[in-house]
Design a protein around this motif. Sequence first.
Motif, short mmCIF file in Angstrom:
data_model
loop_
_atom_site.label_atom_id
_atom_site.label_comp_id
_atom_site.label_asym_id
_atom_site.label_seq_id
_atom_site.Cartn_x
_atom_site.Cartn_y
_atom_site.Cartn_z
N UNK A 133 0.72 -1.25 0.03
CA UNK A 133 0.00 0.05 0.02
C UNK A 133 0.81 1.40 0.01
N UNK A 134 1.99 1.19 0.83
CA UNK A 134 2.93 2.33 0.74
C UNK A 134 3.43 2.63 -0.72
N UNK A 135 3.88 1.62 -1.40
CA UNK A 135 4.33 1.77 -2.74
C UNK A 135 3.09 2.23 -3.51
N UNK A 136 1.84 1.65 -3.46
CA UNK A 136 0.89 2.25 -4.30
C UNK A 136 0.61 3.94 -3.99
N UNK A 137 0.80 4.33 -2.76
CA UNK A 137 0.49 5.72 -2.34
C UNK A 137 1.63 6.52 -3.00
N UNK A 138 2.99 6.05 -2.90
CA UNK A 138 4.15 6.87 -3.53
C UNK A 138 3.74 6.97 -4.87
N UNK A 139 3.20 5.97 -5.61
CA UNK A 139 2.99 6.04 -6.96
C UNK A 139 2.01 7.08 -7.30
N UNK A 140 0.92 7.04 -6.53
CA UNK A 140 -0.08 8.32 -6.72
C UNK A 140 0.41 9.66 -6.57
N UNK A 141 1.40 9.64 -5.67
CA UNK A 141 2.16 11.07 -5.46
C UNK A 141 3.04 11.53 -6.48
N UNK A 142 3.53 10.44 -7.14
CA UNK A 142 4.42 10.67 -8.40
C UNK A 142 3.72 11.21 -9.45
N UNK A 143 2.33 10.39 -9.65
CA UNK A 143 1.55 11.00 -10.77
C UNK A 143 0.92 12.36 -10.67
N UNK A 144 0.78 12.85 -9.34
CA UNK A 144 0.32 14.13 -9.10
C UNK A 144 1.27 15.13 -9.28
N UNK A 145 2.51 14.81 -9.03
CA UNK A 145 3.56 15.72 -8.72
C UNK A 145 4.74 15.88 -9.88
N UNK A 146 4.66 15.04 -10.80
CA UNK A 146 5.66 14.79 -11.86
C UNK A 146 5.23 14.57 -13.11
N UNK A 147 5.93 15.08 -14.04
CA UNK A 147 5.36 14.69 -15.61
C UNK A 147 6.55 14.48 -16.34
N UNK A 148 6.22 13.88 -17.57
CA UNK A 148 7.43 13.58 -18.42
C UNK A 148 8.44 12.49 -18.09
N UNK A 149 9.72 12.87 -18.28
CA UNK A 149 10.91 11.87 -17.93
C UNK A 149 10.73 11.76 -16.63
N UNK A 150 10.84 12.62 -15.92
CA UNK A 150 11.04 12.46 -14.36
C UNK A 150 9.86 11.61 -13.73
N UNK A 151 8.68 11.66 -14.02
CA UNK A 151 7.52 10.81 -13.79
C UNK A 151 7.72 9.31 -14.12
#
Length: 250
Positions: A108-126
């Motif tokens: 669940x922690x990994x899933x939460x981190x994934x959701x945060x990445x989707x919200x905060x980053x775009x493009x190659x960084x994401x």
Amino acid sequence: MAGIARPFIPWIGSKEKLIPYIWQVFPSNPKLYLEPFGGGGALLLGIQPKISRMDIYNDFNCDLVNLFLCARECTIQLVQELKFLPLHSRAEFDLLKEFMKHKELLQQRIADERNAVMECFTGEEREELLQILRERSRLFDVQRAAAYYKVCRGSFSGTTSSFGVKPNNLTNFLYLFDDASKRLQDVIIENKDCLDIIRERDGPDSLIYCDPPYFTSEYVYDCGFTWEDHLRLYHALAGMKGKFLLSYND
């Protein structure tokens, strides 16, 4: 009829020694072969695959299914992980069991981190960060498979519930993974309720081999099989279109 792979884990109720007798009553050319209570998979691993036949392994135990998937898809990583942590004591056995209990929280922690990445980053960084998370999730599955395997090997009679108090050199068994991985390449591996998959896969050319927890012996498994489940199995098999073989007590 010579088998091509042996089971790579000990499993209470394994039919490995009865394989020659069970094979004698198998129909010759089913188009689909299903084991809804897969367990250690002794029969499935031993049967020669055929292009004309679909083979399906199913078990309700998600840890067992994860181990079979990792044995097929990540054999080298799994063997490497098993070599790192030999199991020699009750303390290690209890530690591995505790590790397995916390799997859902860590995932669940990994899933939460994934959701945060989707919200905060775009493009190659994401994409770079998502790839790191995918690797972490996959590695955890291998670690979990290794933990479950060690608990099986280290427990009394493969029950996973109590420490076996016996020498347990895992390197003596790792060779079994290679043949098992090759045999499982074309096998569909499922994690479903046994009755659901029987109804889904039943057909005129199906062969379903059922090896459920025996009546009054259900307590030795983690699946929680009940009296009502025995009745459900009876009705499912009674209405089948294909053929089935049932291993059961009197």
